[in-house]
Enzyme design. Structure first.
Site, PDB file in Angstrom:
ATOM      1  CB  CYS A  94      17.687  53.557  38.338  1.00 35.88           C
ATOM      2  SG  CYS A  94      19.123  54.607  38.444  1.00 35.88           S
ATOM      3  CD  GLU A 125      39.558  39.299  42.727  1.00 37.43           C
ATOM      4  OE1 GLU A 125      39.519  39.946  43.787  1.00 37.43           O
ATOM      5  OE2 GLU A 125      39.430  39.841  41.626  1.00 37.43           O
ATOM      6  CG  HIS A 183      64.666  36.850  31.601  1.00 33.53           C
ATOM      7  ND1 HIS A 183      65.963  36.932  31.139  1.00 33.53           N
ATOM      8  CD2 HIS A 183      63.883  37.316  30.595  1.00 33.53           C
ATOM      9  CE1 HIS A 183      65.971  37.453  29.929  1.00 33.53           C
ATOM     10  NE2 HIS A 183      64.720  37.698  29.587  1.00 33.53           N
ATOM     11  CE  LYS A 239      38.504  39.897  38.706  1.00 32.59           C
ATOM     12  NZ  LYS A 239      39.336  41.035  38.784  1.00 32.59           N
ATOM     13  CD1 TRP A 270      24.720  53.400  39.098  1.00 26.40           C
ATOM     14  CD2 TRP A 270      25.047  52.605  41.145  1.00 26.40           C
ATOM     15  NE1 TRP A 270      26.068  53.223  39.262  1.00 26.40           N
ATOM     16  CE2 TRP A 270      26.305  52.743  40.498  1.00 26.40           C
ATOM     17  CE3 TRP A 270      25.024  52.123  42.441  1.00 26.40           C
ATOM     18  CZ2 TRP A 270      27.514  52.408  41.123  1.00 26.40           C
ATOM     19  CZ3 TRP A 270      26.235  51.781  43.043  1.00 26.40           C
ATOM     20  CH2 TRP A 270      27.439  51.935  42.408  1.00 26.40           C
ATOM     21  CG  ASN A 330      15.459  53.678  35.628  1.00 23.41           C
ATOM     22  OD1 ASN A 330      15.550  54.256  36.709  1.00 23.41           O
ATOM     23  ND2 ASN A 330      15.112  52.411  35.513  1.00 23.41           N
ATOM     24  N   GLY A 331      18.071  56.530  33.307  1.00 22.58           N
ATOM     25  CA  GLY A 331      18.768  57.017  32.122  1.00 22.58           C
ATOM     26  C   GLY A 331      19.615  58.243  32.475  1.00 22.58           C
ATOM     27  CE  LYS A 343      33.084  45.777  43.658  1.00 21.15           C
ATOM     28  NZ  LYS A 343      33.819  45.054  42.563  1.00 21.15           N
ATOM     29  CD  GLU A 399      41.573  42.218  36.306  1.00 22.54           C
ATOM     30  OE1 GLU A 399      42.466  42.666  37.057  1.00 22.54           O
ATOM     31  OE2 GLU A 399      40.413  42.037  36.691  1.00 22.54           O
ATOM     32  NE  ARG A 413      17.196  47.218  37.540  1.00 18.77           N
ATOM     33  CZ  ARG A 413      16.897  47.168  36.243  1.00 18.77           C
ATOM     34  NH1 ARG A 413      16.311  46.094  35.768  1.00 18.77           N
ATOM     35  NH2 ARG A 413      17.171  48.153  35.439  1.00 18.77           N
TER      36      ARG A 413
HETATM   37  C1  AGP Z   1      39.467  43.324  41.949  1.00 19.02           C
HETATM   38  O1  AGP Z   1      38.797  42.169  41.461  1.00 19.02           O
HETATM   39  C2  AGP Z   1      39.583  43.315  43.452  1.00 19.02           C
HETATM   40  N1  AGP Z   1      38.308  43.235  44.051  1.00 19.02           N
HETATM   41  C3  AGP Z   1      40.470  44.426  43.982  1.00 19.02           C
HETATM   42  O2  AGP Z   1      41.765  44.200  43.478  1.00 19.02           O
HETATM   43  C4  AGP Z   1      40.076  45.875  43.601  1.00 19.02           C
HETATM   44  O3  AGP Z   1      40.296  46.088  42.237  1.00 19.02           O
HETATM   45  C5  AGP Z   1      40.990  46.838  44.394  1.00 19.02           C
HETATM   46  O4  AGP Z   1      40.731  46.653  45.767  1.00 19.02           O
HETATM   47  C6  AGP Z   1      40.779  48.311  44.015  1.00 19.02           C
HETATM   48  O5  AGP Z   1      39.463  48.682  44.302  1.00 19.02           O
HETATM   49  P1  AGP Z   1      38.926  50.086  43.698  1.00 19.02           P
HETATM   50  O6  AGP Z   1      38.972  49.952  42.213  1.00 19.02           O
HETATM   51  O7  AGP Z   1      37.542  50.204  44.231  1.00 19.02           O
HETATM   52  O8  AGP Z   1      39.833  51.157  44.189  1.00 19.02           O
END
Ligand code: AGP
Length: 612
Positions: A2, A488, A504, A485, A74, A100-101, A607, A481, A27
């Site tokens: 916020c 993507e 394997h 990263k 937020w 904020n907080g 996103k 993970e 932010r």
């Molecule tokens: C993660 O870096 C990606 N942007 C993507 O895999 C994301 O985690 C996935 O689409 C799930 O999104 P969510 O956590 O908002 O459900």
């Protein structure tokens, strides 16, 4: 997070407040509002959505006056909406507040006021502050604020105005930053110095427990005993350019660095060292249901799925509850037989992922209790689950999820502690875990010290076509993970595998152009992982090792065999996913930069994947 702006002086406040909010847009927020005073009249204008929506509203209904406060929100308590946007006003209209907080005891305070007949108009914790100040307002706004602060448990950065004091802004700080801007015949109050640029370069940074009392001509700083103090005036060093971008070149890097603070926010008010346990306000499942649970199904997508895999280890180790982790996109159609006492837990940053939402709905249709770990307050999945836990990671703008992953793993750790303590974990074990969890944010801060070394390693490997990420037990999901990263945001093909799985088949991929990132736990499988590392080296594969500081002998073995070694702070094995994720996030970030990729908006990605 916020943003707060306040202004009092001899210029129209509205444009100054709106411009200040724009400087804090980076932010992240979901609603915005202003309150101004023109003589004894308070004008309140607030809107869900972007600052542009608020500006449009102000064109229709201007907010006159040379004195006002404003806020970008937020959501932490109550979804994004017009009524939950700040500023919040007391029912009698005598006080307006931006905050904020998090006020952790707001529910109790609200119940007390509701019982006394006070009408509330929002779902937020902030409104309780406006109501309490108004109830204590008897001709002295500063005194009224002073009386209320000790009642609040949690954190606040506050700005308060009242039509009964058309020349004052009162500010108060505990745990959430506030800075006073000093002008000629005018004063400013903000949550971030960036918002003051263009108006003043002279600032006073409030300390915790301090208050400020501002008018156009005067600025008074009061200490914890509310005695006036002479405060140090500092020059604001940021340039406008930095402020608009924030301190970071990309949201992803900003969010990587926000992880320690995000973890602290996730823990705030939820850990009890004396009790040796965790507490959650929104699970909405009674203790018996939780105690009777014979299995959990975790369902998620992408990064949230990887956090769920870490959670499987956490729940099975500390709560001794079997866990099955399902890709939501598969689970929603698979129709598996599920035992009666099974709880389904959805993990999601956005709370809007279509596959995860469908999996949740399918579980509810079959009568299973459902929980959601979610970052966006009031999102669809958060609302449709029977209960859950908010991540409190703050807005995650970068498409590549970073701090949401860390906060999911942390919340899963706290849930495992909570469930374990209602089953077989002793108070001594619980207290030890609480202390270990509380130490993690500082371990993450130290883990960020690997940044320069990671940048150097990225320069060496940014042109390869394939990467392998290998780990065991808690660190296998971290390998997945790390691979995601890299994929993507740099578009390099990367695979995560359990380290032992390489022999394997996948080891056929290894050659001198295929680097392997090894996540080396200092736990019980250290020797096994080192054997797997040898197998890669024997085939000419370059090895980048991520290993724990601490034991000299193991460090020596890693240094002798790997081509590159990045050390992260030593933490208990179950917390290593958090510190080891940091170098992987930074490695992906810098490789993507070197490949001129759009780090915050990678090609083909969104996103939040709200479609199947
Ligand atoms: C993660 O870096 C990606 N942007 C993507 O895999 C994301 O985690 C996935 O689409 C799930 O999104 P969510 O956590 O908002 O459900």
């Amino acid at each position: 997070m916020c943003g707060i702006i306040g202004y009092v002086g001899n210029r129209e406040a509205e444009p100054i407040l709106v411009e200040g909010l724009r400087r804090l847009e980076y932010r992240g927020y979901d609603s915005a509002g202003v309150a101004t005073l023109a003589g004894p009249h308070l004008h309140l204008r607030k809107r869900k959505g972007r600052i542009s929506d608020l500006v449009q509203y102000l064109r229709e209904r201007p907010a006159p006056g040379c004195h006002g406060i404003s806020h970008t929100r937020w959501a932490t308590h109550g979804p994004a909406s017009d009524r939950n946007a700040h500023p919040h006003m007391s029912s009698d209209g005598r006080v307006a507040v931006v905050h904020n907080g998090v006020i952790e005891n707001y529910a109790l305070l609200k119940r007390q006021l509701l019982a006394e007949g006070v009408a509330f108009h929002s779902d937020t914790d902030t409104e309780i502050i406006a109501q309490l100040i108004s109830r204590n307002l008897d001709g002295d706004l500063v005194e009224a604020v002073r009386k209320v602060l000790p009642l609040l448990k949690g954190t606040y950065g506050l700005a308060v105005i009242s039509p009964q004091h058309p020349e004052l802004i009162v500010g108060a700080r505990l745990g959430s930053p506030l800075v006073v801007g000093l002008g000629q015949g005018e004063h400013f109050l903000a949550s971030d110095a960036a918002a003051l640029l263009g108006n003043t370069k002279r600032a006073i940074y409030l300390l915790d427990h301090q208050m400020c009392v501002l008018s156009g001509a005067t600025c008074e700083i009061l200490d914890a005993d509310h005695v006036p103090v002479s405060a140090c005036v500092q020059a604001i060093s940021q340039t406008l350019n930095e402020a608009d971008r924030g301190l970071f070149e990309h949201y992803m890097l900003k969010e990587i660095y926000e992880q320690p603070e995000a973890l602290e926010n996730a823990m705030r008010g939820r850990l009890d060292e004396e009790d040796g346990s965790a507490h959650f306000g929104g699970l909405n499942l009674d203790t018996q249901q939780l105690r009777r649970a014979e299995r959990f199904i975790f369902t998620a997508c992408g990064t949230s799925y990887h956090a769920a895999l870490v959670g499987e280890h956490l729940f099975e180790e500390f709560a001794r509850i079997p866990v099955e982790v399902e890709y939501a996109s598969e689970f929603r159609y698979r129709n598996p037989p599920i035992e009666r006492n099974t709880i389904v837990l959805a993990l999601t940053q956005s709370g809007e992922t279509a596959d995860t939402l469908a999996a949740l709905r399918e579980s509810k249709r079959k009568g299973h209790p459902t929980l959601a770990l979610c970052n966006v307050v009031g999102s669809t999945i958060a609302r449709e689950a029977d209960g859950g836990v908010y991540l409190h990671a703050g807005p995650e703008i970068g498409v590549a999820s970073t701090k949401a992953f860390s906060n999911q793993v942390l919340v899963l750790s706290m849930l495992a502690l909570y469930l374990g303590r209602m089953r077989h974990l002793s108070s001594i074990q619980g207290t030890r875990m609480v202390r270990e969890l509380r130490a993690v944010p500082n371990a993450m801060r130290r883990a960020l010290n690997c940044h320069d070394k990671v940048k150097r390693i990225a320069r060496q490997y940014y042109n390869v076509a394939n990467f392998l990420y290998l780990g065991r037990q808690y660190l296998f999901p971290v390998g997945l993970e790390g691979a995601l990263k890299l994929k993507e945001i740099s578009y390099i093909h990367a695979e995560g595998y359990p380290a032992a799985e390489m022999k394997h088949g996948p080891i056929a991929l290894v050659d001198e152009n295929t680097p392997s990132v090894f996540l080396i736990s200092n736990g019980g499988v250290f020797e096994k992982v080192m054997s797997n590392l040898e197998e890669i080296k024997a085939r000419g594969g370059p090895v980048i090792a991520i290993a724990s500081e601490g034991d000299e002998e193991t460090a020596r073995q890693v240094i002798d065999r790997a081509d590159e070694v990045i050390f992260v702070p030593q933490v208990p094995e179950y917390l290593q996913p958090l510190v080891m994720a940091v170098p992987l996030q930074l490695l992906a970030y810098h490789i993507a930069l070197l490949r001129d990729c759009d780090v915050d908006k990678p090609r083909n990605l969104a996103k939040s994947v709200t479609v199947e």
